[in-house]
Design a protein around this motif. Structure first.
Motif, PDB file in Angstrom:
ATOM      1  N   ASP A   1       0.841  -1.200   0.000  1.00  0.00           N
ATOM      2  CA  ASP A   1       0.000   0.000   0.000  1.00  0.00           C
ATOM      3  C   ASP A   1       0.874   1.247   0.000  1.00  0.00           C
ATOM      4  O   ASP A   1       1.861   1.338   0.741  1.00  0.00           O
ATOM      5  CB  ASP A   1      -0.909   0.032   1.235  1.00  0.00           C
ATOM      6  N   GLY A   2       0.501   2.209  -0.842  1.00  0.00           N
ATOM      7  CA  GLY A   2       1.232   3.471  -0.889  1.00  0.00           C
ATOM      8  C   GLY A   2       2.286   3.543  -1.969  1.00  0.00           C
ATOM      9  O   GLY A   2       2.862   4.608  -2.186  1.00  0.00           O
ATOM     10  N   VAL A   3       2.559   2.426  -2.663  1.00  0.00           N
ATOM     11  CA  VAL A   3       3.510   2.476  -3.776  1.00  0.00           C
ATOM     12  C   VAL A   3       2.791   3.088  -4.973  1.00  0.00           C
ATOM     13  O   VAL A   3       1.817   2.521  -5.456  1.00  0.00           O
ATOM     14  CB  VAL A   3       4.044   1.083  -4.144  1.00  0.00           C
ATOM     15  N   PRO A   4       3.229   4.241  -5.480  1.00  0.00           N
ATOM     16  CA  PRO A   4       2.513   4.902  -6.580  1.00  0.00           C
ATOM     17  C   PRO A   4       2.593   4.106  -7.878  1.00  0.00           C
ATOM     18  O   PRO A   4       3.686   3.833  -8.383  1.00  0.00           O
ATOM     19  CB  PRO A   4       3.220   6.253  -6.701  1.00  0.00           C
ATOM     20  N   ALA A   5       1.436   3.752  -8.416  1.00  0.00           N
ATOM     21  CA  ALA A   5       1.399   2.962  -9.647  1.00  0.00           C
ATOM     22  C   ALA A   5       1.845   3.765 -10.858  1.00  0.00           C
ATOM     23  O   ALA A   5       2.098   3.206 -11.925  1.00  0.00           O
ATOM     24  CB  ALA A   5      -0.019   2.432  -9.872  1.00  0.00           C
ATOM     25  N   GLY A   6       1.948   5.093 -10.698  1.00  0.00           N
ATOM     26  CA  GLY A   6       2.349   5.934 -11.819  1.00  0.00           C
ATOM     27  C   GLY A   6       3.847   6.002 -12.035  1.00  0.00           C
ATOM     28  O   GLY A   6       4.310   6.688 -12.953  1.00  0.00           O
ATOM     29  N   LEU A   7       4.622   5.299 -11.222  1.00  0.00           N
ATOM     30  CA  LEU A   7       6.074   5.272 -11.423  1.00  0.00           C
ATOM     31  C   LEU A   7       6.406   4.621 -12.764  1.00  0.00           C
ATOM     32  O   LEU A   7       5.656   3.779 -13.262  1.00  0.00           O
ATOM     33  CB  LEU A   7       6.746   4.473 -10.310  1.00  0.00           C
ATOM     34  N   PRO A   8       7.544   4.998 -13.380  1.00  0.00           N
ATOM     35  CA  PRO A   8       8.001   4.266 -14.561  1.00  0.00           C
ATOM     36  C   PRO A   8       8.084   2.781 -14.236  1.00  0.00           C
ATOM     37  O   PRO A   8       8.382   2.393 -13.092  1.00  0.00           O
ATOM     38  CB  PRO A   8       9.384   4.871 -14.838  1.00  0.00           C
TER      39      PRO A   8
END
Length: 336
Positions: free
Chosen positions: A252-259
């Motif tokens: 939870d909290g890992v941004p899915a928008g990262l490369p």
């Protein structure tokens, strides 16, 4: 008022507008209270009201050119004259006074430079807040006034990647510039947030929140918790963060928008820190047939092994890509 028969004296009193009015050193106040004449050029000087409230009379004079001002100060009628320096530092004044002292040796009073107040670390951030407010306010910049959180996203991402590039290339001059560009984005978004009709917040709220968060997540520094080594600090950080945000999953909290590669590396990092072993690592072998699925699994496996080896897989790939770029341009006969 002084009654000394000592030689005339000119005191150049410098202050900073980045502290509250009246907060000056004791020598500065002694000089002001003991002067025969106190002069200033800026009727809106931030210290002027406090000085006058303390019973010190201040005469406002026209600053004019630096040489003209230097001569005016050097021929003051008081035995002790204090010049309350302007917020812009009175460009050229000290040079003009030095030139006058050489040209008219013996006729110029003793000159003393007296700092009355100093900037604290981070004081220039107040200037940035002021500039950002001016740009965003009526009469400021039309482009800045039209921006929203959404419209600025692309610039935030771009500036962040330019900062990463400066760090990886070891370019300190560019690093300083790009840090400023990223900082601007924080102040820009915070200034926009002030205008929200229902839930406004300012740069001070943003700074206050992060100060509280840092202190909360560093109990080994600001509290009585003991943590030996980086691993213990990171584990404690993750536990506090999970409790603070009431997270259910280690991811939870890992941004899915990262490369994509950075996203995979972040997921692996979270799993490793949590000691989670219920899902096995992807196989680390080149598949017979490379498909979208098998290529993805292979890249994930590389990210997992890279983390275990202490390698930043995203930075490693960028470094290899830059090397590949140089090789291609060299083969084309082009300078990198």
């Amino acid at each position: 008022m002084t009654t000394s028969t000592a030689a005339p004296k000119l005191i150049l009193l410098t202050t900073t507008h980045r502290v509250a009015p009246g907060l000056m050193s004791w020598p500065a106040w002694e000089a002001l209270r003991g002067a025969d004449l106190v002069l200033a050029a800026d009727p809106a000087h931030p210290q002027l009201a406090a000085v006058r409230q303390a019973g010190v009379q201040v005469e406002i004079v026209e600053r004019g050119t630096a040489p003209a001002l230097a001569r005016r100060l050097a021929t003051g009628s008081g035995q002790v004259t204090v010049w309350l320096g302007s917020p812009d530092g009175d460009p050229g004044l000290t040079d003009a006074l030095a030139r006058l002292a050489v040209e008219e040796a013996g006729a110029v009073p003793e000159i003393e430079l007296l700092p009355g107040s100093y900037d604290l670390p981070g004081a220039r951030l107040l200037d940035l807040a002021s500039v950002m407010d001016r740009l965003r306010s009526p009469g400021g910049c039309p482009w800045d006034a039209e921006q929203t959180h959404a419209s600025l996203v692309k610039y935030l991402v771009e500036e962040a990647f330019e900062l990463v590039e400066a760090i990886e290339e070891g370019d300190r001059e560019t690093l300083r510039e790009e840090l400023g560009d990223v900082l601007l984005q924080v102040f820009f978004h915070s200034r926009i947030a002030e205008e929200h009709p229902e839930d406004p917040f300012s740069i001070d709220d943003v700074a206050g929140d992060i100060v509280e968060k840092l202190m909360y997540r560093h109990p080994h520094v600001f509290g009585d918790v003991e943590a030996e080594g980086t691993a213990a600090v990171e584990a404690n950080w993750e536990q506090l963060k999970a409790a603070e945000k009431q997270r259910e999953s280690v991811l939870d909290g890992v941004p899915a928008g990262l490369p994509a590669l950075a996203y995979a590396a972040k997921l692996v990092s979270r799993v490793r820190r949590a000691g989670f072993t219920a899902v096995p690592d992807a196989p680390y072998e080149l598949p017979t047939e490379l498909t979208a699925e098998s290529a993805g699994r292979l890249l994930l496996a590389v990210a997992q092994r890279a983390h275990d080896a202490g390698v930043d897989v995203d930075a490693a790939l960028r470094a290899s890509a830059r090397g590949y770029r140089r090789e291609v341009r060299a083969a084309e006969g082009l300078a990198d």
